[in-house]
Design a protein around this motif. Sequence first.
Motif, PDB file in Angstrom:
ATOM      1  N   UNK A 109     -27.880   8.410  -4.600  1.00  0.00           N
ATOM      2  CA  UNK A 109     -26.912   7.374  -4.980  1.00  0.00           C
ATOM      3  C   UNK A 109     -25.560   7.623  -4.324  1.00  0.00           C
ATOM      4  N   UNK A 110     -25.193   8.887  -4.181  1.00  0.00           N
ATOM      5  CA  UNK A 110     -23.924   9.215  -3.515  1.00  0.00           C
ATOM      6  C   UNK A 110     -23.937   8.696  -2.082  1.00  0.00           C
ATOM      7  N   UNK A 111     -25.079   8.828  -1.416  1.00  0.00           N
ATOM      8  CA  UNK A 111     -25.220   8.336  -0.040  1.00  0.00           C
ATOM      9  C   UNK A 111     -25.338   6.812  -0.016  1.00  0.00           C
ATOM     10  N   UNK A 112     -26.126   6.250  -0.933  1.00  0.00           N
ATOM     11  CA  UNK A 112     -26.331   4.792  -0.947  1.00  0.00           C
ATOM     12  C   UNK A 112     -25.064   4.007  -1.287  1.00  0.00           C
ATOM     13  N   UNK A 113     -24.080   4.667  -1.866  1.00  0.00           N
ATOM     14  CA  UNK A 113     -22.806   3.992  -2.124  1.00  0.00           C
ATOM     15  C   UNK A 113     -22.244   3.407  -0.836  1.00  0.00           C
ATOM     16  N   UNK A 114     -22.565   4.033   0.285  1.00  0.00           N
ATOM     17  CA  UNK A 114     -22.048   3.553   1.571  1.00  0.00           C
ATOM     18  C   UNK A 114     -22.505   2.130   1.889  1.00  0.00           C
ATOM     19  N   UNK A 115     -23.551   1.648   1.217  1.00  0.00           N
ATOM     20  CA  UNK A 115     -23.996   0.269   1.437  1.00  0.00           C
ATOM     21  C   UNK A 115     -22.925  -0.747   1.041  1.00  0.00           C
ATOM     22  N   UNK A 116     -21.968  -0.318   0.228  1.00  0.00           N
ATOM     23  CA  UNK A 116     -20.893  -1.216  -0.151  1.00  0.00           C
ATOM     24  C   UNK A 116     -20.068  -1.633   1.068  1.00  0.00           C
ATOM     25  N   UNK A 117     -20.155  -0.849   2.131  1.00  0.00           N
ATOM     26  CA  UNK A 117     -19.470  -1.207   3.373  1.00  0.00           C
ATOM     27  C   UNK A 117     -20.087  -2.403   4.070  1.00  0.00           C
ATOM     28  N   UNK A 118     -21.288  -2.799   3.644  1.00  0.00           N
ATOM     29  CA  UNK A 118     -21.985  -3.936   4.260  1.00  0.00           C
ATOM     30  C   UNK A 118     -21.758  -5.244   3.517  1.00  0.00           C
ATOM     31  N   UNK A 119     -20.892  -5.243   2.526  1.00  0.00           N
ATOM     32  CA  UNK A 119     -20.646  -6.442   1.727  1.00  0.00           C
ATOM     33  C   UNK A 119     -19.150  -6.699   1.581  1.00  0.00           C
ATOM     34  N   UNK A 120     -18.831  -7.913   1.284  1.00  0.00           N
ATOM     35  CA  UNK A 120     -17.434  -8.299   1.059  1.00  0.00           C
ATOM     36  C   UNK A 120     -16.991  -8.029  -0.383  1.00  0.00           C
ATOM     37  N   UNK A 121     -17.936  -7.787  -1.259  1.00  0.00           N
ATOM     38  CA  UNK A 121     -17.625  -7.586  -2.675  1.00  0.00           C
ATOM     39  C   UNK A 121     -16.986  -6.223  -2.902  1.00  0.00           C
ATOM     40  N   UNK A 122     -16.242  -6.172  -3.980  1.00  0.00           N
ATOM     41  CA  UNK A 122     -15.680  -4.893  -4.427  1.00  0.00           C
ATOM     42  C   UNK A 122     -16.802  -4.067  -5.011  1.00  0.00           C
ATOM     43  N   UNK A 123     -16.687  -2.784  -5.064  1.00  0.00           N
ATOM     44  CA  UNK A 123     -15.592  -1.945  -4.609  1.00  0.00           C
ATOM     45  C   UNK A 123     -15.687  -1.688  -3.106  1.00  0.00           C
ATOM     46  N   UNK A 124     -14.610  -1.226  -2.561  1.00  0.00           N
ATOM     47  CA  UNK A 124     -14.604  -0.931  -1.135  1.00  0.00           C
ATOM     48  C   UNK A 124     -15.223   0.442  -0.894  1.00  0.00           C
ATOM     49  N   UNK A 125     -15.658   0.644   0.317  1.00  0.00           N
ATOM     50  CA  UNK A 125     -16.312   1.901   0.677  1.00  0.00           C
ATOM     51  C   UNK A 125     -15.375   3.103   0.573  1.00  0.00           C
ATOM     52  N   UNK A 126     -14.082   2.860   0.680  1.00  0.00           N
ATOM     53  CA  UNK A 126     -13.115   3.966   0.651  1.00  0.00           C
ATOM     54  C   UNK A 126     -12.457   4.165  -0.724  1.00  0.00           C
ATOM     55  N   UNK A 127     -13.099   3.673  -1.779  1.00  0.00           N
ATOM     56  CA  UNK A 127     -12.591   3.841  -3.140  1.00  0.00           C
ATOM     57  C   UNK A 127     -13.227   5.092  -3.765  1.00  0.00           C
ATOM     58  N   UNK A 128     -12.503   6.207  -3.772  1.00  0.00           N
ATOM     59  CA  UNK A 128     -13.106   7.457  -4.262  1.00  0.00           C
ATOM     60  C   UNK A 128     -13.445   7.422  -5.759  1.00  0.00           C
ATOM     61  N   UNK A 129     -12.689   6.665  -6.533  1.00  0.00           N
ATOM     62  CA  UNK A 129     -12.970   6.599  -7.963  1.00  0.00           C
ATOM     63  C   UNK A 129     -14.276   5.849  -8.223  1.00  0.00           C
ATOM     64  N   UNK A 130     -14.475   4.731  -7.540  1.00  0.00           N
ATOM     65  CA  UNK A 130     -15.726   3.994  -7.704  1.00  0.00           C
ATOM     66  C   UNK A 130     -16.913   4.825  -7.251  1.00  0.00           C
TER      67      UNK A 130
END
Length: 139
Positions: A95-116
Amino acid sequence: MKDVLKLSISGIVAGIVLMSILKIVQLIAGSDAYVLLFNTDYIPLLPDWGPEDIGGVAFHFIFCIVSVVALFFILGPLQLEKSILPYFLIYTIGSAVLYSLTGLTEREPTIDDPFSWAYWTSAHAVYAYAVGWLIKHWL
């Protein structure tokens, strides 16, 4: 067949735990990591169902069930299928690695949000423990 049913129920129960934790985090901390559970923007063949539409929720639970059943049978030949640690490590690191998939979408949270990222990964660690515990004590 009985094991597959119990594994499916374990996936659903742990999936509810995961959803609940991330929803509480969203309400208290304002983090949108919860939205990632239902986001299918990055999967070309799936329609955009929105963050909490029935399709996104179905996607979440199908993924929970399939991953629990598959991992149980993958761990079987190693005789690790009833040990909590492999579930904890695989789901938490995955899941820590798959969080990077957020970089492929316009939705929040952003990929560089350490808290999320931390909320997402921590909630999945609890999910992983729940899966491992249910399998160890119920199957």
